[in-house]
Design a protein around this motif. Structure first.
Motif, PDB file in Angstrom:
ATOM      1  N   LEU A  99     109.154 122.166  71.648  1.00 58.32           N
ATOM      2  CA  LEU A  99     108.447 122.873  72.714  1.00 58.32           C
ATOM      3  C   LEU A  99     108.131 124.285  72.248  1.00 58.32           C
ATOM      4  CD1 LEU A  99     110.404 121.724  75.878  1.00 58.32           C
ATOM      5  CD2 LEU A  99     108.183 120.940  75.063  1.00 58.32           C
ATOM      6  N   ASP A 100     107.059 124.839  72.743  1.00 55.22           N
ATOM      7  CA  ASP A 100     106.552 126.166  72.392  1.00 55.22           C
ATOM      8  C   ASP A 100     105.967 126.230  70.987  1.00 55.22           C
ATOM      9  OD1 ASP A 100     107.117 127.293  74.898  1.00 55.22           O
ATOM     10  OD2 ASP A 100     109.184 127.706  74.297  1.00 55.22           O
ATOM     11  N   SER A 101     105.816 125.081  70.325  1.00 57.42           N
ATOM     12  CA  SER A 101     105.192 125.127  68.997  1.00 57.42           C
ATOM     13  C   SER A 101     103.676 125.008  69.134  1.00 57.42           C
ATOM     14  CB  SER A 101     105.739 124.025  68.095  1.00 57.42           C
ATOM     15  OG  SER A 101     105.405 122.750  68.577  1.00 57.42           O
ATOM     16  N   ALA A 102     102.995 125.515  68.131  1.00 59.98           N
ATOM     17  CA  ALA A 102     101.537 125.522  68.119  1.00 59.98           C
ATOM     18  C   ALA A 102     100.996 124.185  67.628  1.00 59.98           C
ATOM     19  CB  ALA A 102     101.036 126.642  67.220  1.00 59.98           C
ATOM     20  N   VAL A 103      99.835 123.833  68.132  1.00 62.44           N
ATOM     21  CA  VAL A 103      99.070 122.682  67.656  1.00 62.44           C
ATOM     22  C   VAL A 103      97.614 123.110  67.550  1.00 62.44           C
ATOM     23  CG1 VAL A 103     100.610 120.922  68.609  1.00 62.44           C
ATOM     24  CG2 VAL A 103      98.720 121.785  69.994  1.00 62.44           C
ATOM     25  N   GLU A 104      96.855 122.394  66.757  1.00 66.10           N
ATOM     26  CA  GLU A 104      95.411 122.626  66.675  1.00 66.10           C
ATOM     27  C   GLU A 104      94.735 121.656  67.635  1.00 66.10           C
ATOM     28  OE1 GLU A 104      94.129 125.061  65.093  1.00 66.10           O
ATOM     29  OE2 GLU A 104      95.605 125.576  63.594  1.00 66.10           O
ATOM     30  N   VAL A 105      93.841 122.174  68.445  1.00 74.13           N
ATOM     31  CA  VAL A 105      93.070 121.344  69.368  1.00 74.13           C
ATOM     32  C   VAL A 105      91.615 121.417  68.924  1.00 74.13           C
ATOM     33  CG1 VAL A 105      92.409 120.933  71.768  1.00 74.13           C
ATOM     34  CG2 VAL A 105      94.691 121.841  71.244  1.00 74.13           C
ATOM     35  N   ASP A 106      91.076 120.262  68.543  1.00 75.46           N
ATOM     36  CA  ASP A 106      89.691 120.173  68.076  1.00 75.46           C
ATOM     37  C   ASP A 106      88.808 119.700  69.226  1.00 75.46           C
ATOM     38  OD1 ASP A 106      90.385 120.824  65.416  1.00 75.46           O
ATOM     39  OD2 ASP A 106      90.900 118.732  64.994  1.00 75.46           O
ATOM     40  N   GLU A 107      87.795 120.488  69.539  1.00 74.04           N
ATOM     41  CA  GLU A 107      86.820 120.096  70.546  1.00 74.04           C
ATOM     42  C   GLU A 107      85.672 119.405  69.805  1.00 74.04           C
ATOM     43  OE1 GLU A 107      84.984 122.251  74.374  1.00 74.04           O
ATOM     44  OE2 GLU A 107      84.405 123.171  72.469  1.00 74.04           O
ATOM     45  N   VAL A 108      85.668 118.073  69.866  1.00 75.54           N
ATOM     46  CA  VAL A 108      84.663 117.287  69.158  1.00 75.54           C
ATOM     47  C   VAL A 108      83.416 117.153  70.035  1.00 75.54           C
ATOM     48  CG1 VAL A 108      84.183 115.092  67.999  1.00 75.54           C
ATOM     49  CG2 VAL A 108      86.501 116.053  67.946  1.00 75.54           C
ATOM     50  N   GLU A 109      83.606 116.880  71.318  1.00 72.32           N
ATOM     51  CA  GLU A 109      82.518 116.782  72.297  1.00 72.32           C
ATOM     52  C   GLU A 109      83.000 117.500  73.557  1.00 72.32           C
ATOM     53  OE1 GLU A 109      78.992 115.958  74.018  1.00 72.32           O
ATOM     54  OE2 GLU A 109      79.440 115.298  71.987  1.00 72.32           O
ATOM     55  N   SER A 110      82.410 118.657  73.842  1.00 71.95           N
ATOM     56  CA  SER A 110      82.850 119.512  74.939  1.00 71.95           C
ATOM     57  C   SER A 110      82.947 118.757  76.262  1.00 71.95           C
ATOM     58  CB  SER A 110      81.879 120.684  75.087  1.00 71.95           C
ATOM     59  OG  SER A 110      82.276 121.511  76.161  1.00 71.95           O
ATOM     60  N   GLY A 111      84.092 118.903  76.906  1.00 70.66           N
ATOM     61  CA  GLY A 111      84.314 118.289  78.198  1.00 70.66           C
ATOM     62  C   GLY A 111      84.699 116.833  78.157  1.00 70.66           C
ATOM     63  N   TYR A 112      84.763 116.237  76.960  1.00 77.45           N
ATOM     64  CA  TYR A 112      85.021 114.802  76.882  1.00 77.45           C
ATOM     65  C   TYR A 112      85.940 114.363  75.745  1.00 77.45           C
ATOM     66  CZ  TYR A 112      84.164 109.887  75.874  1.00 77.45           C
ATOM     67  OH  TYR A 112      84.335 108.565  75.586  1.00 77.45           O
ATOM     68  N   PHE A 113      85.792 114.905  74.535  1.00 79.22           N
ATOM     69  CA  PHE A 113      86.453 114.345  73.360  1.00 79.22           C
ATOM     70  C   PHE A 113      87.173 115.455  72.605  1.00 79.22           C
ATOM     71  CE2 PHE A 113      85.365 111.520  69.384  1.00 79.22           C
ATOM     72  CZ  PHE A 113      86.693 111.532  69.004  1.00 79.22           C
ATOM     73  N   TYR A 114      88.503 115.308  72.482  1.00 74.92           N
ATOM     74  CA  TYR A 114      89.346 116.313  71.830  1.00 74.92           C
ATOM     75  C   TYR A 114      90.317 115.626  70.882  1.00 74.92           C
ATOM     76  CZ  TYR A 114      87.429 119.216  75.476  1.00 74.92           C
ATOM     77  OH  TYR A 114      86.551 119.883  76.290  1.00 74.92           O
ATOM     78  N   GLY A 115      90.720 116.349  69.860  1.00 78.43           N
ATOM     79  CA  GLY A 115      91.744 115.876  68.945  1.00 78.43           C
ATOM     80  C   GLY A 115      92.877 116.883  68.918  1.00 78.43           C
ATOM     81  N   VAL A 116      94.092 116.397  68.723  1.00 82.68           N
ATOM     82  CA  VAL A 116      95.258 117.276  68.606  1.00 82.68           C
ATOM     83  C   VAL A 116      95.924 116.967  67.274  1.00 82.68           C
ATOM     84  CG1 VAL A 116      97.485 117.923  69.614  1.00 82.68           C
ATOM     85  CG2 VAL A 116      95.580 117.303  71.113  1.00 82.68           C
ATOM     86  N   ARG A 117      96.241 118.027  66.543  1.00 83.49           N
ATOM     87  CA  ARG A 117      96.859 117.821  65.228  1.00 83.49           C
ATOM     88  C   ARG A 117      97.841 118.947  64.910  1.00 83.49           C
ATOM     89  NH1 ARG A 117      93.632 120.955  61.657  1.00 83.49           N
ATOM     90  NH2 ARG A 117      91.767 121.634  62.747  1.00 83.49           N
ATOM     91  N   VAL A 118      98.704 118.659  63.975  1.00 78.46           N
ATOM     92  CA  VAL A 118      99.661 119.646  63.479  1.00 78.46           C
ATOM     93  C   VAL A 118      98.877 120.693  62.689  1.00 78.46           C
ATOM     94  CG1 VAL A 118     101.616 119.983  61.912  1.00 78.46           C
ATOM     95  CG2 VAL A 118     101.540 117.961  63.397  1.00 78.46           C
ATOM     96  N   PRO A 119      99.153 121.977  62.893  1.00 73.36           N
ATOM     97  CA  PRO A 119      98.433 123.020  62.130  1.00 73.36           C
ATOM     98  C   PRO A 119      98.522 122.773  60.623  1.00 73.36           C
ATOM     99  CG  PRO A 119      99.685 124.023  63.893  1.00 73.36           C
ATOM    100  CD  PRO A 119     100.095 122.559  63.852  1.00 73.36           C
ATOM    101  N   GLY A 120      97.386 122.953  59.965  1.00 71.81           N
ATOM    102  CA  GLY A 120      97.336 122.762  58.520  1.00 71.81           C
ATOM    103  C   GLY A 120      96.946 121.360  58.099  1.00 71.81           C
TER     104      GLY A 120
END
Length: 146
Positions: A99-120
């Motif tokens: 908890l409280d760790s950072a993740v990268e959130v990729d906005e592939v298609e605004s309002g609809y499609f997102y990806g979540v990944r470990v930084p790096g």
């Protein structure tokens, strides 16, 4: 249309997100970064990709802002998960993210499609087209959401 879109492609906006606790439970959730709040509202359903696996998630709101409490195999489970496996929690556990760790959130298609990944880490996404508004509203009415 491109077959696959990498997370470092110019069309993908990446912002820093944070894992947090969901309400009074100990389950992790994803705090929606402020930079994405303009394209999302509480009650929206999004496609969320975690390590290449697509899931569906409902955007909620708490006193701090927008949050995603779970990701599920289909939109009907995102509406009413019951005992369905929470793919977001599984992803957090599999990647040993506290908890409280950072993740990268990729906005592939605004309002609809997102990806979540470990930084790096880099991810590659298969494009997806959101349902037409008219079809989505008909489906929601049939499901009792409209």
């Amino acid at each position: 249309m491109t077959d696959r879109i990498p997370s470092d492609h110019a069309s993908v906006r990446t912002v820093r997100g944070k894992l947090a606790r969901s309400g009074g439970t100990r389950r992790p959730c994803l705090r929606v970064p402020d930079e994405l709040a303009d394209s999302l509202d509480a009650g929206d359903y999004v496609r969320l990709v975690l390590d290449g696996d697509a899931a569906h998630a409902r955007v909620s709101e708490d006193a701090t802002g927008l949050v995603i409490r779970g990701a599920y195999d289909d939109k009907s489970l995102a509406r009413d998960p019951g005992d369905a496996p929470n793919r977001l929690v599984e992803w957090v556990d599999a990647n040993d993210r506290p908890l409280d760790s950072a993740v990268e959130v990729d906005e592939v298609e605004s309002g609809y499609f997102y990806g979540v990944r470990v930084p790096g880490r880099r991810a590659v996404y298969a494009p997806s087209t959101p349902p037409a508004d008219s079809l989505a509203s008909i489906a929601e009415k049939l499901d009792g959401d409209g």
